[in-house]
Design an enzyme around this catalytic site. Structure first.
Site, PDB file in Angstrom:
ATOM      1  CB  CYS A 115      75.773 -19.254 -39.768  1.00 38.98           C
ATOM      2  SG  CYS A 115      77.418 -18.724 -40.233  1.00 38.98           S
ATOM      3  CG  HIS A 252      76.325 -22.456 -37.249  1.00 37.46           C
ATOM      4  ND1 HIS A 252      76.962 -22.945 -38.362  1.00 37.46           N
ATOM      5  CD2 HIS A 252      76.868 -21.233 -37.002  1.00 37.46           C
ATOM      6  CE1 HIS A 252      77.844 -22.046 -38.779  1.00 37.46           C
ATOM      7  NE2 HIS A 252      77.805 -21.004 -37.965  1.00 37.46           N
ATOM      8  CG  ASN A 282      81.248 -20.886 -39.221  1.00 35.94           C
ATOM      9  OD1 ASN A 282      80.369 -21.336 -39.956  1.00 35.94           O
ATOM     10  ND2 ASN A 282      81.096 -19.772 -38.535  1.00 35.94           N
TER      11      ASN A 282
HETATM   12  N1  ACO Z   1      95.689 -16.075 -33.867  1.00 29.01           N
HETATM   13  C1  ACO Z   1      96.280 -15.396 -32.867  1.00 29.01           C
HETATM   14  N2  ACO Z   1      95.761 -14.300 -32.325  1.00 29.01           N
HETATM   15  C2  ACO Z   1      94.591 -13.865 -32.807  1.00 29.01           C
HETATM   16  C3  ACO Z   1      93.904 -14.517 -33.856  1.00 29.01           C
HETATM   17  C4  ACO Z   1      94.512 -15.657 -34.390  1.00 29.01           C
HETATM   18  N3  ACO Z   1      93.951 -16.365 -35.401  1.00 29.01           N
HETATM   19  N4  ACO Z   1      92.779 -13.852 -34.121  1.00 29.01           N
HETATM   20  C5  ACO Z   1      92.712 -12.829 -33.270  1.00 29.01           C
HETATM   21  N5  ACO Z   1      93.820 -12.810 -32.477  1.00 29.01           N
HETATM   22  C6  ACO Z   1      94.175 -11.888 -31.413  1.00 29.01           C
HETATM   23  C7  ACO Z   1      93.536 -10.525 -31.598  1.00 29.01           C
HETATM   24  O1  ACO Z   1      94.301  -9.720 -32.488  1.00 29.01           O
HETATM   25  C8  ACO Z   1      93.555  -9.996 -30.193  1.00 29.01           C
HETATM   26  O2  ACO Z   1      94.853  -9.515 -29.927  1.00 29.01           O
HETATM   27  P1  ACO Z   1      95.073  -8.151 -29.063  1.00 29.01           P
HETATM   28  O3  ACO Z   1      94.499  -8.456 -27.721  1.00 29.01           O
HETATM   29  O4  ACO Z   1      96.553  -7.983 -29.086  1.00 29.01           O
HETATM   30  O5  ACO Z   1      94.291  -7.099 -29.810  1.00 29.01           O
HETATM   31  C9  ACO Z   1      93.342 -11.234 -29.333  1.00 29.01           C
HETATM   32  O6  ACO Z   1      93.657 -12.350 -30.188  1.00 29.01           O
HETATM   33  C10 ACO Z   1      91.917 -11.370 -28.803  1.00 29.01           C
HETATM   34  O7  ACO Z   1      90.993 -11.184 -29.892  1.00 29.01           O
HETATM   35  P2  ACO Z   1      89.459 -11.420 -29.709  1.00 29.01           P
HETATM   36  O8  ACO Z   1      88.770 -11.166 -31.018  1.00 29.01           O
HETATM   37  O9  ACO Z   1      88.962 -10.657 -28.510  1.00 29.01           O
HETATM   38  O10 ACO Z   1      89.454 -13.005 -29.361  1.00 29.01           O
HETATM   39  P3  ACO Z   1      88.254 -13.914 -28.914  1.00 29.01           P
HETATM   40  O11 ACO Z   1      88.606 -14.621 -27.666  1.00 29.01           O
HETATM   41  O12 ACO Z   1      86.946 -13.185 -28.943  1.00 29.01           O
HETATM   42  O13 ACO Z   1      88.221 -15.028 -30.057  1.00 29.01           O
HETATM   43  C11 ACO Z   1      86.938 -15.538 -32.028  1.00 29.01           C
HETATM   44  C12 ACO Z   1      88.018 -14.654 -31.395  1.00 29.01           C
HETATM   45  C13 ACO Z   1      87.459 -16.940 -32.065  1.00 29.01           C
HETATM   46  C14 ACO Z   1      86.680 -15.019 -33.437  1.00 29.01           C
HETATM   47  C15 ACO Z   1      85.635 -15.486 -31.215  1.00 29.01           C
HETATM   48  O14 ACO Z   1      85.335 -14.161 -30.899  1.00 29.01           O
HETATM   49  C16 ACO Z   1      84.452 -16.112 -31.923  1.00 29.01           C
HETATM   50  O15 ACO Z   1      84.397 -17.280 -32.172  1.00 29.01           O
HETATM   51  N6  ACO Z   1      83.413 -15.295 -32.197  1.00 29.01           N
HETATM   52  C17 ACO Z   1      82.153 -15.778 -32.743  1.00 29.01           C
HETATM   53  C18 ACO Z   1      82.251 -16.146 -34.179  1.00 29.01           C
HETATM   54  C19 ACO Z   1      80.874 -16.583 -34.634  1.00 29.01           C
HETATM   55  O16 ACO Z   1      80.156 -17.271 -33.955  1.00 29.01           O
HETATM   56  N7  ACO Z   1      80.434 -16.105 -35.781  1.00 29.01           N
HETATM   57  C20 ACO Z   1      79.070 -16.362 -36.151  1.00 29.01           C
HETATM   58  C21 ACO Z   1      78.920 -17.285 -37.226  1.00 29.01           C
HETATM   59  S1  ACO Z   1      79.828 -16.813 -38.637  1.00 29.01           S
HETATM   60  C22 ACO Z   1      78.701 -16.399 -39.903  1.00 29.01           C
HETATM   61  O17 ACO Z   1      77.565 -16.162 -39.662  1.00 29.01           O
HETATM   62  C23 ACO Z   1      79.243 -16.261 -41.290  1.00 29.01           C
END
Ligand code: ACO
Length: 325
Positions: A115, A252, A282
């Site tokens: 990214c 980004h 993204n």
């Molecule tokens: N729909 C419903 N529930 C979901 C989903 C979904 N799509 N995805 C995850 N959950 C659930 C999980 O299973 C978990 O359930 P549990 O508590 O029963 O285990 C719950 O939601 C919480 O999961 P988390 O992963 O802790 O959720 P979080 O609030 O952290 O959000 C997210 C997840 C959106 C992925 C966030 O962490 C994020 O944006 N992270 C950064 C991503 C990023 O910036 N990546 C870098 C760039 S990408 C690259 O370089 C290619």
């Protein structure tokens, strides 16, 4: 003292026409529009059809950027494509783009910093320009992230989309001051010890497969705001400007909560942050030039304004860049 600057002569972007909404995803995995919007700000993403390659998106964006710059493919002597979803393991997608554009023999290669790739690629192109080795460069961020998805993993497949953005850079003699047009400062970082947080589980020299994207989203999130804020501050210092001098932040587009978190940490007015994550999701290395092109085309970004680009992604890599447009 005079200094050769790399100036953005034109920008362009392209999104494949296919759109996938959150409701479409809810038919594939156990998720909902409400969860995706609340956690990420994403409402839809574009998805390239089978048979449409990353280079096809790149060429569309490049042609628009060339037209905006008043240049043609015949002028281009350097092509850098930032991508993590190349058409083939080799040749570089940039070589395929050169052929499809009909650009003359010159320099063409890919940059792989996930990214952060577009910011890395701008820095590399700036080096060529500053050394007098390019008179017209295409720097492209192009991705088909939907083709790296595990469509049974709701934690990742809802986050990504496809698209491409491009800039044309030309050299211009500046005064060596912050009033100069062009690329003014950079901060580039990589911490390879964090590989397990975000990676693709395949490759030519390991299992011979393309692999699927794997991410510990909440762990990546923990690093994102702190790392990006540090890089923004360092790039501003490198450019000898204050963060408060910046007219537009073009981040980004990974997650609206990260965009807002960085803005809050640095005291940036959220109205100065260009946001496309709601419609593009993204698109990895493509997200910054896509957002830049949108804000240039709709007239928000004006010539002479100070821009700050920033990103974090797999590696982990992260970085920022200051540009006077
Ligand atoms: N729909 C419903 N529930 C979901 C989903 C979904 N799509 N995805 C995850 N959950 C659930 C999980 O299973 C978990 O359930 P549990 O508590 O029963 O285990 C719950 O939601 C919480 O999961 P988390 O992963 O802790 O959720 P979080 O609030 O952290 O959000 C997210 C997840 C959106 C992925 C966030 O962490 C994020 O944006 N992270 C950064 C991503 C990023 O910036 N990546 C870098 C760039 S990408 C690259 O370089 C290619």
């Amino acid at each position: 003292m005079g200094q050769l600057r790399s100036v953005i002569a034109g920008v362009g972007a392209y999104l494949p026409p296919g759109v996938m909404t959150n409701d479409d995803l809810a038919k594939i995995v156990d998720t909902s529009d409400e969860w995706i919007v609340e956690r990420t700000g994403i409402r839809q993403r574009h998805r390239a059809d089978p048979g449409v390659a990353t280079s096809d998106l790149a060429v569309e964006a490049a042609n628009k950027a060339l037209a905006a710059a008043g240049k043609t493919a015949a002028d281009v002597d350097l092509i850098i494509v930032a991508t993590t979803t190349p058409d083939l393991t080799f040749p570089a997608t940039a070589a395929i783009v050169q052929r499809k554009l009909g650009a003359p023999i010159g320099i063409a290669f890919d940059v792989q910093a996930v990214c952060s790739g577009f910011v890395y690629a701008l820095s590399v192109a700036d080096g060529f320009m500053a050394a007098g080795r390019s008179q017209c460069a295409l720097v492209i961020g192009a991705e088909e992230m939907t083709k790296l998805m595990d469509w049974s993993d709701r934690g990742t497949c809802v986050l990504f989309g496809d698209g491409a953005g491009a800039v044309v850079l030309v050299p211009q003699e500046g005064e060596g001051t912050t009033d100069d047009a062009g690329l003014l400062g950079f901060a580039l970082r990589c911490d390879g010890t964090k590989q397990d947080l975000l990676y693709v589980d395949g490759g030519p020299s390991t299992d011979g497969q393309v692999g699927k994207l794997r991410m510990q989203g909440n762990q990546v999130f923990r690093h994102a705001v702190v790392n990006i804020a540090e890089a923004v501050t360092a790039a501003a210092a490198d450019a000898k400007v204050a963060v408060s001098d910046v007219d537009w932040f073009i981040p980004h587009q990974a997650n609206l909560r990260i965009l807002n978190g960085v803005a809050n940490r640095l005291g940036i007015d959220e109205a100065k942050v260009v946001t496309t994550v709601d419609r593009h999701a993204n698109t990895s290395a493509a997200s910054i030039p896509l957002a830049l092109a949108e804000a240039v085309e709709d007239g928000r970004i004006q010539r002479g304004q100070l821009l700050l680009l920033e990103a974090m992604g797999g590696g982990l890599t992260w970085g920022a860049c200051v540009i006077r447009y």
